[in-house]
Design a protein around this motif. Structure first.
Motif, PDB file in Angstrom:
ATOM      1  N   LEU A 165     -37.842  51.537  32.929  1.00 58.55           N
ATOM      2  CA  LEU A 165     -37.962  51.745  31.493  1.00 58.55           C
ATOM      3  C   LEU A 165     -39.020  50.766  31.019  1.00 58.55           C
ATOM      4  O   LEU A 165     -38.938  49.565  31.285  1.00 58.55           O
ATOM      5  CB  LEU A 165     -36.631  51.490  30.782  1.00 58.55           C
ATOM      6  CG  LEU A 165     -35.490  52.424  31.172  1.00 58.55           C
ATOM      7  CD1 LEU A 165     -34.247  52.102  30.350  1.00 58.55           C
ATOM      8  CD2 LEU A 165     -35.876  53.880  30.991  1.00 58.55           C
ATOM      9  N   LYS A 166     -40.021  51.274  30.336  1.00 58.69           N
ATOM     10  CA  LYS A 166     -41.152  50.453  29.933  1.00 58.69           C
ATOM     11  C   LYS A 166     -41.291  50.515  28.420  1.00 58.69           C
ATOM     12  O   LYS A 166     -41.112  51.571  27.806  1.00 58.69           O
ATOM     13  CB  LYS A 166     -42.442  50.950  30.595  1.00 58.69           C
ATOM     14  CG  LYS A 166     -43.674  50.117  30.288  1.00 58.69           C
ATOM     15  CD  LYS A 166     -44.862  50.628  31.094  1.00 58.69           C
ATOM     16  CE  LYS A 166     -46.096  49.786  30.821  1.00 58.69           C
ATOM     17  NZ  LYS A 166     -46.537  49.864  29.432  1.00 58.69           N
ATOM     18  N   PRO A 170     -50.293  48.312  24.626  1.00 62.44           N
ATOM     19  CA  PRO A 170     -51.314  47.265  24.462  1.00 62.44           C
ATOM     20  C   PRO A 170     -52.284  47.552  23.322  1.00 62.44           C
ATOM     21  O   PRO A 170     -52.684  46.647  22.595  1.00 62.44           O
ATOM     22  CB  PRO A 170     -52.025  47.270  25.818  1.00 62.44           C
ATOM     23  CG  PRO A 170     -51.076  47.917  26.760  1.00 62.44           C
ATOM     24  CD  PRO A 170     -50.279  48.879  25.958  1.00 62.44           C
ATOM     25  N   HIS A 171     -52.658  48.831  23.137  1.00 65.40           N
ATOM     26  CA  HIS A 171     -53.643  49.126  22.092  1.00 65.40           C
ATOM     27  C   HIS A 171     -53.054  49.012  20.689  1.00 65.40           C
ATOM     28  O   HIS A 171     -53.779  49.116  19.713  1.00 65.40           O
ATOM     29  CB  HIS A 171     -54.258  50.509  22.311  1.00 65.40           C
ATOM     30  CG  HIS A 171     -53.265  51.627  22.400  1.00 65.40           C
ATOM     31  ND1 HIS A 171     -52.470  51.825  23.505  1.00 65.40           N
ATOM     32  CD2 HIS A 171     -52.936  52.595  21.529  1.00 65.40           C
ATOM     33  CE1 HIS A 171     -51.705  52.881  23.311  1.00 65.40           C
ATOM     34  NE2 HIS A 171     -51.962  53.358  22.118  1.00 65.40           N
ATOM     35  N   TYR A 172     -51.740  48.832  20.589  1.00 67.68           N
ATOM     36  CA  TYR A 172     -51.123  48.533  19.298  1.00 67.68           C
ATOM     37  C   TYR A 172     -50.761  47.052  19.205  1.00 67.68           C
ATOM     38  O   TYR A 172     -49.991  46.649  18.341  1.00 67.68           O
ATOM     39  CB  TYR A 172     -49.863  49.371  19.095  1.00 67.68           C
ATOM     40  CG  TYR A 172     -50.128  50.773  18.616  1.00 67.68           C
ATOM     41  CD1 TYR A 172     -50.860  50.999  17.460  1.00 67.68           C
ATOM     42  CD2 TYR A 172     -49.636  51.870  19.321  1.00 67.68           C
ATOM     43  CE1 TYR A 172     -51.098  52.287  17.011  1.00 67.68           C
ATOM     44  CE2 TYR A 172     -49.871  53.166  18.880  1.00 67.68           C
ATOM     45  CZ  TYR A 172     -50.601  53.364  17.724  1.00 67.68           C
ATOM     46  OH  TYR A 172     -50.836  54.629  17.286  1.00 67.68           O
ATOM     47  N   PRO A 175     -46.570  43.604  23.000  1.00 67.91           N
ATOM     48  CA  PRO A 175     -46.330  43.129  24.367  1.00 67.91           C
ATOM     49  C   PRO A 175     -45.592  44.182  25.192  1.00 67.91           C
ATOM     50  O   PRO A 175     -44.669  44.841  24.713  1.00 67.91           O
ATOM     51  CB  PRO A 175     -45.465  41.883  24.158  1.00 67.91           C
ATOM     52  CG  PRO A 175     -45.712  41.476  22.743  1.00 67.91           C
ATOM     53  CD  PRO A 175     -45.980  42.726  21.980  1.00 67.91           C
ATOM     54  N   GLU A 176     -46.002  44.316  26.446  1.00 70.49           N
ATOM     55  CA  GLU A 176     -45.358  45.268  27.333  1.00 70.49           C
ATOM     56  C   GLU A 176     -44.274  44.566  28.157  1.00 70.49           C
ATOM     57  O   GLU A 176     -44.370  43.380  28.455  1.00 70.49           O
ATOM     58  CB  GLU A 176     -46.381  45.910  28.272  1.00 70.49           C
ATOM     59  CG  GLU A 176     -47.386  46.794  27.549  1.00 70.49           C
ATOM     60  CD  GLU A 176     -48.303  47.500  28.527  1.00 70.49           C
ATOM     61  OE1 GLU A 176     -48.241  48.726  28.607  1.00 70.49           O
ATOM     62  OE2 GLU A 176     -49.080  46.798  29.207  1.00 70.49           O
ATOM     63  N   TYR A 197     -40.481  49.452  18.540  1.00 70.63           N
ATOM     64  CA  TYR A 197     -41.219  49.493  19.799  1.00 70.63           C
ATOM     65  C   TYR A 197     -41.091  50.893  20.406  1.00 70.63           C
ATOM     66  O   TYR A 197     -40.096  51.577  20.188  1.00 70.63           O
ATOM     67  CB  TYR A 197     -40.699  48.440  20.789  1.00 70.63           C
ATOM     68  CG  TYR A 197     -39.271  48.627  21.223  1.00 70.63           C
ATOM     69  CD1 TYR A 197     -38.932  49.492  22.267  1.00 70.63           C
ATOM     70  CD2 TYR A 197     -38.232  47.928  20.591  1.00 70.63           C
ATOM     71  CE1 TYR A 197     -37.622  49.658  22.667  1.00 70.63           C
ATOM     72  CE2 TYR A 197     -36.921  48.088  20.998  1.00 70.63           C
ATOM     73  CZ  TYR A 197     -36.624  48.953  22.030  1.00 70.63           C
ATOM     74  OH  TYR A 197     -35.314  49.126  22.423  1.00 70.63           O
ATOM     75  N   PRO A 198     -42.104  51.327  21.169  1.00 69.42           N
ATOM     76  CA  PRO A 198     -42.004  52.594  21.890  1.00 69.42           C
ATOM     77  C   PRO A 198     -41.465  52.341  23.299  1.00 69.42           C
ATOM     78  O   PRO A 198     -41.762  51.324  23.918  1.00 69.42           O
ATOM     79  CB  PRO A 198     -43.455  53.078  21.945  1.00 69.42           C
ATOM     80  CG  PRO A 198     -44.247  51.815  21.982  1.00 69.42           C
ATOM     81  CD  PRO A 198     -43.464  50.768  21.220  1.00 69.42           C
ATOM     82  N   ALA A 199     -40.678  53.264  23.806  1.00 69.84           N
ATOM     83  CA  ALA A 199     -40.122  53.147  25.152  1.00 69.84           C
ATOM     84  C   ALA A 199     -40.432  54.420  25.935  1.00 69.84           C
ATOM     85  O   ALA A 199     -40.487  55.518  25.369  1.00 69.84           O
ATOM     86  CB  ALA A 199     -38.618  52.914  25.090  1.00 69.84           C
ATOM     87  N   PHE A 200     -40.629  54.255  27.233  1.00 67.99           N
ATOM     88  CA  PHE A 200     -40.958  55.365  28.113  1.00 67.99           C
ATOM     89  C   PHE A 200     -40.103  55.268  29.374  1.00 67.99           C
ATOM     90  O   PHE A 200     -39.744  54.181  29.815  1.00 67.99           O
ATOM     91  CB  PHE A 200     -42.429  55.316  28.547  1.00 67.99           C
ATOM     92  CG  PHE A 200     -43.406  55.203  27.420  1.00 67.99           C
ATOM     93  CD1 PHE A 200     -44.032  56.328  26.923  1.00 67.99           C
ATOM     94  CD2 PHE A 200     -43.712  53.965  26.860  1.00 67.99           C
ATOM     95  CE1 PHE A 200     -44.941  56.223  25.881  1.00 67.99           C
ATOM     96  CE2 PHE A 200     -44.616  53.847  25.835  1.00 67.99           C
ATOM     97  CZ  PHE A 200     -45.236  54.992  25.338  1.00 67.99           C
ATOM     98  N   VAL A 201     -39.835  56.433  29.968  1.00 63.79           N
ATOM     99  CA  VAL A 201     -39.264  56.478  31.303  1.00 63.79           C
ATOM    100  C   VAL A 201     -40.436  56.631  32.274  1.00 63.79           C
ATOM    101  O   VAL A 201     -41.289  57.507  32.101  1.00 63.79           O
ATOM    102  CB  VAL A 201     -38.280  57.646  31.467  1.00 63.79           C
ATOM    103  CG1 VAL A 201     -37.718  57.676  32.891  1.00 63.79           C
ATOM    104  CG2 VAL A 201     -37.162  57.539  30.450  1.00 63.79           C
ATOM    105  N   GLN A 202     -40.474  55.793  33.288  1.00 73.05           N
ATOM    106  CA  GLN A 202     -41.585  55.733  34.229  1.00 73.05           C
ATOM    107  C   GLN A 202     -41.039  55.972  35.640  1.00 73.05           C
ATOM    108  O   GLN A 202     -40.177  55.225  36.113  1.00 73.05           O
ATOM    109  CB  GLN A 202     -42.246  54.347  34.138  1.00 73.05           C
ATOM    110  CG  GLN A 202     -43.412  54.111  35.070  1.00 73.05           C
ATOM    111  CD  GLN A 202     -43.795  52.643  35.066  1.00 73.05           C
ATOM    112  OE1 GLN A 202     -43.017  51.796  35.520  1.00 73.05           O
ATOM    113  NE2 GLN A 202     -44.965  52.327  34.542  1.00 73.05           N
ATOM    114  N   LEU A 203     -41.525  57.011  36.307  1.00 68.44           N
ATOM    115  CA  LEU A 203     -41.121  57.314  37.676  1.00 68.44           C
ATOM    116  C   LEU A 203     -42.338  57.182  38.585  1.00 68.44           C
ATOM    117  O   LEU A 203     -43.402  57.747  38.285  1.00 68.44           O
ATOM    118  CB  LEU A 203     -40.554  58.733  37.784  1.00 68.44           C
ATOM    119  CG  LEU A 203     -39.385  59.099  36.860  1.00 68.44           C
ATOM    120  CD1 LEU A 203     -38.948  60.537  37.108  1.00 68.44           C
ATOM    121  CD2 LEU A 203     -38.217  58.142  37.057  1.00 68.44           C
TER     122      LEU A 203
END
Length: 436
Positions: A165-166, A170-172, A175-176, A197-203
């Motif tokens: 989960l990320k 950066p362009h906003y 911090p990541e 904050y935005p969140a993503f599922v990363q596989l």
């Protein structure tokens, strides 16, 4: 879509056609071209072959007709092995190896077995729940991927799958952070953190990374901007407030955004020791002129109570993108209730000395109490007489006195209780009587 590969770079050499005499012998073709993983986690492919000591050129060929591309070159003095390369993903490919003599002539090609470069199925968020403190719970599913070349040399069982989960962009200027999840996971929680904050599922597998669409964890803002000091019994109790999600991704332009309307519930209780009870439901809509996201109550004052406003966990979804925020409530605000005078005053504004003057009172709530008729000497209010009220109504007749005077009068209804709720002592508006 971003992909990240850790590869060992091998300098590419442009293919230049070299003419040789027809009688010149071409190099002997390589044999036994094999592919396998040098480091699957880093995406490093190992290619090996057998030849008679020539230099070599390696190219990658795709089954769908994508143009063949240079893969690597190898000097004759080096072992017949290449580690690295960067194939296109979601393809069926194989490696072609030729031997090259000192004049640049190429042998016929030897090829590796076909292998696929399939990424994992792209994840789609199926549920998003904002939790207290800025945490976020996500659930997702992934698209099934068919193995186009079963049991090829680069198949891994199971593959080195990474689930993260990320958060952040950066362009906003956000911090990541990455939060690893177990392989094969379909649910996970982003720990509590500052909103929004935005969140993503990363596989990620050996070929690269796929991402879900974003889920925006927002901060629901709820506050009151107009609260009356008192309510009047039986009269509208108007409270104004604002509610909306705080969207401040670029840190420069921030606004409250309400989507299709934020539901706001008003709750009330007679005291701190009593449970909250439902007292009304409202919807916060945007005022496009002033960029407000406001709501206004339409309740009725029925006695002194504590009030608070509550917005449940909010989810707004557009296609595969989400905007969510956790439940929030205002602090409790106590609003006392006054009696409401429907009628109060004398039956005349002027009277002669000794003339009978009638005072009339009609007040809500309809209590049975004694109201205090008072007059002012210019500095303080003085008791004049009591007016007995029955079910909120009463009259009193008195004789006018004090020739040549004009006095201010008022009626004060004592504190009382109605249906277990307190009504504070309430003074009426002033009214005057001139005596001639």
């Amino acid at each position: 879509m971003r992909r990240s590969f850790a590869v060992v770079a091998v300098a590419g050499v442009a293919c230049v056609g070299v003419q040789v005499p027809a009688w010149a012998a071409v190099p002997t073709a390589p044999t036994d071209v094999q592919v396998g993983w040098s480091d699957a986690a880093a995406g490093l492919v190992r290619t090996s072959w057998t030849d008679t000591g020539e230099a070599n050129k390696l190219r990658i060929e795709y089954k769908d007709g994508t143009p063949t591309a240079d893969w690597a070159t190898r000097k004759a003095s080096l072992p017949n092995e290449v580690i690295g390369g960067q194939p296109l993903f979601n393809k069926i490919a194989r490696i072609r190896v030729v031997s090259v003599d000192t004049a640049g002539a190429e042998s016929t090609a030897a090829v590796s077995p076909w292998f696929d470069t399939n990424l994992l199925g792209q994840p789609t968020v199926t549920a998003a729940t904002a939790l207290p403190g800025g945490a976020l719970r996500l659930a997702w599913k992934r698209t099934a991927v068919t193995d186009s070349t079963p049991n090829d040399p680069l198949d891994l069982a199971p593959g080195p799958e990474t689930v993260n989960l990320k958060v952040g962009m950066p362009h906003y200027d956000m911090p990541e952070a990455v939060f690893p999840q177990p392989a094969g996971a379909s649910t996970g929680v982003v720990p509590a953190r500052a909103l929004p904050y935005p969140a993503f599922v990363q596989l990620r597998n050996e070929w690269g990374t796929v991402w879900s669409r974003y889920v925006m964890a927002s901060d629901m803002k709820l506050f009151l901007r107009k609260v009356p000091a008192y309510g009047q019994y039986g009269r509208p109790l108007v409270i104004e407030g604002q509610a909306g999600q705080d969207s401040c991704l670029d840190r420069d332009y921030c606004r409250l955004w309400q989507g299709a309307g934020v539901p706001v519930t008003m709750q009330a209780r007679p005291s701190k020791t009593k449970p909250w009870q439902y007292a009304g439901h409202y919807t916060a809509y945007a005022d496009t002129i002033y960029d407000n996201v406001g709501f206004e109550t339409a309740g009725v004052a029925v006695g002194g109570r504590e009030y608070r406003f509550y917005v449940p966990a909010w989810t707004y979804r557009y296609k595969d993108e989400w905007d969510v925020s956790a439940a929030v409530s205002t602090t409790a605000r106590y609003i006392p209730t006054q009696s409401y005078f429907r009628v109060v005053g004398f039956n005349t504004f002027t009277a002669k000395v000794g003339q009978a003057v009638k005072a009339t009172v009609d007040v809500q709530p309809a209590g049975t109490v004694k109201a205090d008729l008072q007059w002012s000497d210019g500095k303080t209010w003085r008791h004049g007489a009591y007016i007995p009220l029955t079910k909120g109504k009463g009259t009193l007749t008195l004789k006018a006195s004090g020739r040549g005077t004009t006095r201010s009068w008022r009626v004060v209804v004592p504190k009382m209780s109605m249906n277990g709720l307190p009504i504070v002592a309430t003074a009426s508006r002033t009214f005057k009587l001139t005596v001639r």
